[in-house]
Design a protein around this motif. Sequence first.
Motif: not given
Length: 222
Positions: A187-202
């Motif tokens: 239930g979040i935006s695609v942009q937020t999901a992408e941000t979480h993915r970038r943060n995870l990789r970092h």
Amino acid sequence: MPEQERVQAKIAQIAATAEEYPGVVIIHNIRTASVVYMSQRGMALLCTSMEELRALGPDYHLRFFNPEESIEYVPKIMGLLAQNSLDQITSFFQQVRTTESPDWSLYQTSMRLLLHGDDGLPLLFICFACPVDAASAISIKVQRLLEENRFLRKHYHQFEQLTRREREVLRLLALGHSAPEIADVLGISVQTAETHRRNLRHKLNADSGFELGQYARAFDLI
């Protein structure tokens, strides 16, 4: 009977039949942290002798066993000794350096207290170690579990940095979901999901989906 005589009598009792068992029998002296008996099968596999084993003392474990695994089974051994009961048994897997393979050989070990000292405290404990067939399904699964445990210990602090939401995203990524699918599930935006993915990789220093999956498996997210 004096303590030393009781020790020798117990060793002789075990040694009388030890070569008939389908595995290796080892007796340790807890006070000296040394091996005081090993069946011939075991000495042949380790390419050693009783004289060499006694001389090694505590270094026996460093020479023949994978030290990375001690964090898994040493607490079990200490717990067994703390119970100070001849009836309690503990079992665990160990990787051993033997003549069977240039790599680690997997053994399933069971142990219990064998003899009390004159003070009533643990003196000897006995181990029975059986080889696990390297080609068997259980061996493959155990090896995978051991690898996951090593990964967990090495990367624990990185994983602890993750927020609850990031762990949810990590689980879904490991299951193969895309950013739009993750956004829909959480239930979040695609942009937020992408941000979480970038943060995870970092945070996890992970460059691929496979590496993210390693975290998810090791920390029981999937």
